[in-house]
Scaffold this motif. Structure first.
Motif, PDB file in Angstrom:
ATOM      1  N   PRO A 168       3.603   2.613 -18.439  1.00  0.00           N
ATOM      2  CA  PRO A 168       2.475   1.786 -17.993  1.00  0.00           C
ATOM      3  C   PRO A 168       1.135   2.253 -18.544  1.00  0.00           C
ATOM      4  O   PRO A 168       0.263   1.422 -18.841  1.00  0.00           O
ATOM      5  CB  PRO A 168       2.523   1.918 -16.468  1.00  0.00           C
ATOM      6  CG  PRO A 168       3.919   2.298 -16.146  1.00  0.00           C
ATOM      7  CD  PRO A 168       4.370   3.142 -17.300  1.00  0.00           C
ATOM      8  N   ILE A 169       0.970   3.562 -18.689  1.00  0.00           N
ATOM      9  CA  ILE A 169      -0.282   4.085 -19.244  1.00  0.00           C
ATOM     10  C   ILE A 169      -0.459   3.617 -20.678  1.00  0.00           C
ATOM     11  O   ILE A 169      -1.543   3.179 -21.077  1.00  0.00           O
ATOM     12  CB  ILE A 169      -0.309   5.629 -19.154  1.00  0.00           C
ATOM     13  CG1 ILE A 169      -0.467   6.065 -17.691  1.00  0.00           C
ATOM     14  CG2 ILE A 169      -1.428   6.216 -20.020  1.00  0.00           C
ATOM     15  CD1 ILE A 169      -0.263   7.546 -17.454  1.00  0.00           C
ATOM     16  N   ARG A 170       0.608   3.701 -21.455  1.00  0.00           N
ATOM     17  CA  ARG A 170       0.554   3.221 -22.836  1.00  0.00           C
ATOM     18  C   ARG A 170       0.195   1.739 -22.882  1.00  0.00           C
ATOM     19  O   ARG A 170      -0.633   1.302 -23.680  1.00  0.00           O
ATOM     20  CB  ARG A 170       1.910   3.458 -23.509  1.00  0.00           C
ATOM     21  CG  ARG A 170       2.001   2.906 -24.923  1.00  0.00           C
ATOM     22  CD  ARG A 170       3.442   2.871 -25.397  1.00  0.00           C
ATOM     23  NE  ARG A 170       3.543   2.256 -26.706  1.00  0.00           N
ATOM     24  CZ  ARG A 170       4.623   1.642 -27.168  1.00  0.00           C
ATOM     25  NH1 ARG A 170       5.700   1.544 -26.403  1.00  0.00           N
ATOM     26  NH2 ARG A 170       4.628   1.113 -28.364  1.00  0.00           N
ATOM     27  N   GLN A 171       0.828   0.950 -22.013  1.00  0.00           N
ATOM     28  CA  GLN A 171       0.569  -0.485 -21.994  1.00  0.00           C
ATOM     29  C   GLN A 171      -0.871  -0.784 -21.574  1.00  0.00           C
ATOM     30  O   GLN A 171      -1.550  -1.618 -22.174  1.00  0.00           O
ATOM     31  CB  GLN A 171       1.530  -1.190 -21.041  1.00  0.00           C
ATOM     32  CG  GLN A 171       1.341  -2.705 -21.018  1.00  0.00           C
ATOM     33  CD  GLN A 171       2.140  -3.372 -19.928  1.00  0.00           C
ATOM     34  OE1 GLN A 171       2.809  -2.699 -19.145  1.00  0.00           O
ATOM     35  NE2 GLN A 171       2.060  -4.685 -19.859  1.00  0.00           N
ATOM     36  N   ALA A 172      -1.347  -0.104 -20.536  1.00  0.00           N
ATOM     37  CA  ALA A 172      -2.693  -0.364 -20.028  1.00  0.00           C
ATOM     38  C   ALA A 172      -3.764  -0.081 -21.074  1.00  0.00           C
ATOM     39  O   ALA A 172      -4.737  -0.834 -21.201  1.00  0.00           O
ATOM     40  CB  ALA A 172      -2.948   0.475 -18.779  1.00  0.00           C
ATOM     41  N   LEU A 173      -3.572   0.988 -21.845  1.00  0.00           N
ATOM     42  CA  LEU A 173      -4.550   1.357 -22.862  1.00  0.00           C
ATOM     43  C   LEU A 173      -4.309   0.658 -24.195  1.00  0.00           C
ATOM     44  O   LEU A 173      -5.153   0.709 -25.084  1.00  0.00           O
ATOM     45  CB  LEU A 173      -4.552   2.873 -23.073  1.00  0.00           C
ATOM     46  CG  LEU A 173      -5.047   3.715 -21.888  1.00  0.00           C
ATOM     47  CD1 LEU A 173      -4.899   5.197 -22.192  1.00  0.00           C
ATOM     48  CD2 LEU A 173      -6.498   3.375 -21.553  1.00  0.00           C
ATOM     49  N   GLY A 174      -3.140   0.026 -24.352  1.00  0.00           N
ATOM     50  CA  GLY A 174      -2.837  -0.672 -25.598  1.00  0.00           C
ATOM     51  C   GLY A 174      -2.646   0.263 -26.771  1.00  0.00           C
ATOM     52  O   GLY A 174      -3.127  -0.020 -27.882  1.00  0.00           O
ATOM     53  N   LEU A 175      -1.917   1.370 -26.548  1.00  0.00           N
ATOM     54  CA  LEU A 175      -1.762   2.398 -27.576  1.00  0.00           C
ATOM     55  C   LEU A 175      -0.371   2.383 -28.198  1.00  0.00           C
ATOM     56  O   LEU A 175       0.569   1.811 -27.656  1.00  0.00           O
ATOM     57  CB  LEU A 175      -2.024   3.784 -26.958  1.00  0.00           C
ATOM     58  CG  LEU A 175      -3.394   3.991 -26.319  1.00  0.00           C
ATOM     59  CD1 LEU A 175      -3.465   5.381 -25.686  1.00  0.00           C
ATOM     60  CD2 LEU A 175      -4.504   3.803 -27.344  1.00  0.00           C
ATOM     61  N   LYS A 176      -0.251   3.047 -29.338  1.00  0.00           N
ATOM     62  CA  LYS A 176       1.041   3.149 -30.016  1.00  0.00           C
ATOM     63  C   LYS A 176       2.011   4.027 -29.237  1.00  0.00           C
ATOM     64  O   LYS A 176       3.224   3.864 -29.344  1.00  0.00           O
ATOM     65  CB  LYS A 176       0.845   3.715 -31.426  1.00  0.00           C
ATOM     66  CG  LYS A 176       0.011   2.803 -32.329  1.00  0.00           C
ATOM     67  CD  LYS A 176      -0.294   3.470 -33.652  1.00  0.00           C
ATOM     68  CE  LYS A 176      -1.170   2.553 -34.515  1.00  0.00           C
ATOM     69  NZ  LYS A 176      -1.557   3.200 -35.793  1.00  0.00           N
ATOM     70  N   SER A 177       1.483   4.965 -28.481  1.00  0.00           N
ATOM     71  CA  SER A 177       2.299   5.913 -27.731  1.00  0.00           C
ATOM     72  C   SER A 177       1.464   6.489 -26.597  1.00  0.00           C
ATOM     73  O   SER A 177       0.226   6.475 -26.652  1.00  0.00           O
ATOM     74  CB  SER A 177       2.785   7.036 -28.653  1.00  0.00           C
ATOM     75  OG  SER A 177       3.364   8.097 -27.921  1.00  0.00           O
ATOM     76  N   ALA A 178       2.144   7.015 -25.583  1.00  0.00           N
ATOM     77  CA  ALA A 178       1.442   7.716 -24.510  1.00  0.00           C
ATOM     78  C   ALA A 178       1.400   9.216 -24.772  1.00  0.00           C
ATOM     79  O   ALA A 178       1.041   9.992 -23.887  1.00  0.00           O
ATOM     80  CB  ALA A 178       2.113   7.441 -23.168  1.00  0.00           C
ATOM     81  N   ASN A 179       1.741   9.621 -25.973  1.00  0.00           N
ATOM     82  CA  ASN A 179       1.662  11.020 -26.377  1.00  0.00           C
ATOM     83  C   ASN A 179       0.285  11.232 -27.012  1.00  0.00           C
ATOM     84  O   ASN A 179       0.121  11.115 -28.226  1.00  0.00           O
ATOM     85  CB  ASN A 179       2.780  11.339 -27.372  1.00  0.00           C
ATOM     86  CG  ASN A 179       2.945  12.821 -27.615  1.00  0.00           C
ATOM     87  OD1 ASN A 179       2.144  13.629 -27.154  1.00  0.00           O
ATOM     88  ND2 ASN A 179       3.981  13.181 -28.357  1.00  0.00           N
ATOM     89  N   PHE A 180      -0.710  11.520 -26.173  1.00  0.00           N
ATOM     90  CA  PHE A 180      -2.080  11.585 -26.680  1.00  0.00           C
ATOM     91  C   PHE A 180      -2.934  12.548 -25.860  1.00  0.00           C
ATOM     92  O   PHE A 180      -2.556  12.982 -24.771  1.00  0.00           O
ATOM     93  CB  PHE A 180      -2.732  10.195 -26.665  1.00  0.00           C
ATOM     94  CG  PHE A 180      -2.922   9.607 -25.290  1.00  0.00           C
ATOM     95  CD1 PHE A 180      -4.037   9.917 -24.514  1.00  0.00           C
ATOM     96  CD2 PHE A 180      -1.985   8.721 -24.763  1.00  0.00           C
ATOM     97  CE1 PHE A 180      -4.214   9.376 -23.250  1.00  0.00           C
ATOM     98  CE2 PHE A 180      -2.143   8.171 -23.500  1.00  0.00           C
ATOM     99  CZ  PHE A 180      -3.260   8.502 -22.736  1.00  0.00           C
ATOM    100  N   THR A 181      -4.091  12.865 -26.415  1.00  0.00           N
ATOM    101  CA  THR A 181      -5.126  13.610 -25.697  1.00  0.00           C
ATOM    102  C   THR A 181      -6.416  12.803 -25.745  1.00  0.00           C
ATOM    103  O   THR A 181      -6.615  11.984 -26.657  1.00  0.00           O
ATOM    104  CB  THR A 181      -5.372  15.002 -26.304  1.00  0.00           C
ATOM    105  OG1 THR A 181      -5.767  14.847 -27.676  1.00  0.00           O
ATOM    106  CG2 THR A 181      -4.118  15.855 -26.233  1.00  0.00           C
TER     107      THR A 181
END
Length: 245
Positions: A168-181
């Motif tokens: 859900p975090i990845r979807q909410a932010l619209g990112l390629k992955s939730a592996n981020f800083t």
């Protein structure tokens, strides 16, 4: 054989991905991307695995896949919540993600852009009535990967919202992955006070990160000489292949 394996990949994508909040366009793009990455192995794998299924404690296993994990994979229970399956916890096979397309990426978002994305997502972020003023990573995968599993957001009206689980975090932010800083991008007003203008997002990998990584599987096969049984054992520890009668 290639068609059969491709159809199998696609059916898996259609079966599982809709429940994880991906649009049809994102789901299809993901499946096509994975097929391109894995196509050199599809015919061989189709022949080698004919009549076999992956099982855990005698039952068919849930087999998930993604393009590139960006290091260690994400645990299933930390991606969507729910069941904590031992064979779908984080593993690190030494994937050379820096050499992969979208293995390493950066995105910049202003606070207004963040506000727009989170409002469009809704859910817990419906509690935010103002503009995002602070966003923090407050937890990562409890089994050791760097996937973000809790995001805490505050707006300029004092409201706070917390979103759990990496998918859900990845979807909410619209990112390629939730592996981020996240790194704040600050501006300083003439009076010396700090204005949070936005964030820099340094990310790794592409996809939800759970289960088998296409990039990692290719590395194990091409560079380390693993056959399909060792690749499956690396990504789904404790599972067994069973031949259908």
């Amino acid at each position: 054989a290639p068609h059969g394996m491709t159809t199998g990949y696609r059916r898996m994508g259609e079966q599982y991905l809709p429940h994880y909040g991906l649009s049809d366009a994102h789901r299809n793009a993901f499946v096509h991307r994975l097929e391109r990455l894995m196509m050199p192995y599809i015919e061989r794998l189709a022949d080698e695995t004919a009549g076999q299924i992956l099982t855990y404690e005698g039952h068919p296993a849930v087999v998930l896949y993604h393009t590139t994990s960006g290091g260690a994979t994400c645990s299933l229970s930390e991606a969507w919540g729910g069941d904590d399956l031992p064979y779908l916890r984080s593993v690190d096979v030494g994937e050379p993600y820096t050499e992969a397309q979208d293995g390493v990426w950066t995105e910049y978002l202003t606070m207004r852009e963040l506000t727009s994305r989170l409002r469009a997502y809704g859910g817990v972020f419906s509690a935010l009535t103002g503009t995002v003023s602070d966003i923090r990573v407050t937890a990562t995968d409890c089994y050791g990967s760097s996937f973000v599993t809790e995001l805490t957001v505050t707006d300029n009206e004092g409201n706070t919202a917390v979103l759990r689980y990496s998918a859900p975090i990845r979807q909410a932010l619209g990112l390629k992955s939730a592996n981020f800083t996240l790194t704040p991008l600050n501006l300083y007003r003439p009076n010396g006070s700090v204005y949070h203008a936005g964030v820099r997002i340094n990310g790794r990998g592409y996809g939800h990160g759970v289960g088998l990584s296409g990039t990692g599987a290719a590395y194990l096969s091409e560079s380390l000489g693993y056959d399909y049984t060792r690749i499956l054992a690396a990504y789904f520890p404790g599972t067994m292949l069973k031949t259908l009668a």
